[in-house]
Design a protein around this motif. Structure first.
Motif, PDB file in Angstrom:
ATOM      1  N   ASP A   1       8.038  -3.496  -4.541  1.00 23.53           N
ATOM      2  CA  ASP A   1       7.921  -4.958  -4.409  1.00 23.53           C
ATOM      3  C   ASP A   1       9.068  -5.626  -5.155  1.00 23.53           C
ATOM      4  O   ASP A   1       9.563  -5.095  -6.164  1.00 23.53           O
ATOM      5  CB  ASP A   1       6.583  -5.436  -4.988  1.00 23.53           C
ATOM      6  N   THR A   2       9.489  -6.758  -4.670  1.00 22.05           N
ATOM      7  CA  THR A   2      10.467  -7.582  -5.374  1.00 22.05           C
ATOM      8  C   THR A   2       9.994  -9.031  -5.327  1.00 22.05           C
ATOM      9  O   THR A   2       9.325  -9.445  -4.386  1.00 22.05           O
ATOM     10  CB  THR A   2      11.880  -7.501  -4.751  1.00 22.05           C
TER      11      THR A   2
ATOM     12  N   GLN B   1       5.008   4.300 -12.394  1.00 23.27           N
ATOM     13  CA  GLN B   1       5.374   2.998 -11.831  1.00 23.27           C
ATOM     14  C   GLN B   1       6.117   2.225 -12.895  1.00 23.27           C
ATOM     15  O   GLN B   1       5.817   2.341 -14.082  1.00 23.27           O
ATOM     16  CB  GLN B   1       4.134   2.227 -11.395  1.00 23.27           C
TER      17      GLN B   1
ATOM     18  N   GLU C   1       8.586  -1.588 -13.737  1.00 19.92           N
ATOM     19  CA  GLU C   1       9.002  -2.938 -13.340  1.00 19.92           C
ATOM     20  C   GLU C   1      10.202  -3.323 -14.197  1.00 19.92           C
ATOM     21  O   GLU C   1      10.196  -3.136 -15.416  1.00 19.92           O
ATOM     22  CB  GLU C   1       7.873  -3.946 -13.539  1.00 19.92           C
ATOM     23  N   THR C   2      11.230  -3.803 -13.547  1.00 21.23           N
ATOM     24  CA  THR C   2      12.461  -4.200 -14.214  1.00 21.23           C
ATOM     25  C   THR C   2      12.839  -5.588 -13.754  1.00 21.23           C
ATOM     26  O   THR C   2      12.679  -5.920 -12.579  1.00 21.23           O
ATOM     27  CB  THR C   2      13.614  -3.215 -13.872  1.00 21.23           C
ATOM     28  N   SER C   3      13.339  -6.376 -14.669  1.00 19.24           N
ATOM     29  CA  SER C   3      13.844  -7.709 -14.331  1.00 19.24           C
ATOM     30  C   SER C   3      15.355  -7.643 -14.252  1.00 19.24           C
ATOM     31  O   SER C   3      16.009  -7.141 -15.166  1.00 19.24           O
ATOM     32  CB  SER C   3      13.408  -8.721 -15.387  1.00 19.24           C
TER      33      SER C   3
ATOM     34  N   SER D   1      12.379  -9.720 -10.162  1.00 17.84           N
ATOM     35  CA  SER D   1      11.444  -8.724 -10.695  1.00 17.84           C
ATOM     36  C   SER D   1      11.334  -7.615  -9.654  1.00 17.84           C
ATOM     37  O   SER D   1      11.006  -7.870  -8.493  1.00 17.84           O
ATOM     38  CB  SER D   1      10.086  -9.368 -10.948  1.00 17.84           C
ATOM     39  N   VAL D   2      11.642  -6.391 -10.073  1.00 19.68           N
ATOM     40  CA  VAL D   2      11.641  -5.244  -9.168  1.00 19.68           C
ATOM     41  C   VAL D   2      10.580  -4.255  -9.622  1.00 19.68           C
ATOM     42  O   VAL D   2      10.623  -3.744 -10.738  1.00 19.68           O
ATOM     43  CB  VAL D   2      13.026  -4.545  -9.157  1.00 19.68           C
ATOM     44  N   LYS D   3       9.614  -3.985  -8.752  1.00 24.43           N
ATOM     45  CA  LYS D   3       8.596  -2.965  -9.026  1.00 24.43           C
ATOM     46  C   LYS D   3       8.958  -1.723  -8.230  1.00 24.43           C
ATOM     47  O   LYS D   3       9.420  -1.816  -7.095  1.00 24.43           O
ATOM     48  CB  LYS D   3       7.213  -3.472  -8.632  1.00 24.43           C
ATOM     49  N   TYR D   4       8.736  -0.556  -8.848  1.00 31.02           N
ATOM     50  CA  TYR D   4       9.151   0.690  -8.216  1.00 31.02           C
ATOM     51  C   TYR D   4       8.241   1.831  -8.664  1.00 31.02           C
ATOM     52  O   TYR D   4       7.495   1.715  -9.631  1.00 31.02           O
ATOM     53  CB  TYR D   4      10.608   1.000  -8.567  1.00 31.02           C
ATOM     54  N   LYS D   5       8.322   2.935  -7.923  1.00 33.70           N
ATOM     55  CA  LYS D   5       7.561   4.139  -8.290  1.00 33.70           C
ATOM     56  C   LYS D   5       8.500   5.338  -8.203  1.00 33.70           C
ATOM     57  O   LYS D   5       9.474   5.345  -7.440  1.00 33.70           O
ATOM     58  CB  LYS D   5       6.342   4.317  -7.400  1.00 33.70           C
TER      59      LYS D   5
END
Length: 119
Positions: free
Chosen positions: A49-50, A76, A78-80, A63-67
């Protein structure tokens, strides 16, 4: 007797404030650099998700969510990302590079695939 503040006094106070701000920013940058330096291992991550975030000062970040998976265990993160980052690789469903700390794989950040971890 009332004390007058002269231009020199005001300049001295402003100078002290500027030095304090510079020291604080330097400390924050060195902490961030230390965290990035510890993230020496890499694995391919999937962006989940972004979300664009706008502040009241018209500053835009993402905001970048990743796995990602390390040694069979899923994580999982999350990076800004600030405005100076190319956002094209950060699209839901696409891959990117997760740089993680080998001592604690849950500590990670996501970057474009061309990024070199540990910088």
């Amino acid at each position: 007797m009332k004390r007058k503040f002269t231009f020199i006094h005001i300049l001295a106070v402003v100078g002290v404030l500027i030095v304090a701000i510079c020291v604080t920013v330097g400390m924050l940058n060195s902490r961030s650099a230390a965290r990035n330096a510890a993230r020496t291992s890499e694995v391919v991550a999937t962006i989940t998700d972004t979300q664009s975030i706008f502040s009241s000062y018209n500053h835009k970040s993402l905001s970048v969510k990743y796995k990602y998976t390390v040694d069979g265990k899923s994580y999982q993160g999350e990076t800004s990302k600030g405005t100076n980052v190319s956002w094209s690789p950060f699209v839901a469903g696409k891959t990117a590079k997760a740089c993680y700390n080998p001592a604690d794989p849950s500590e990670s950040a996501v970057w474009p695939l061309s990024y070199t971890c540990g910088q």
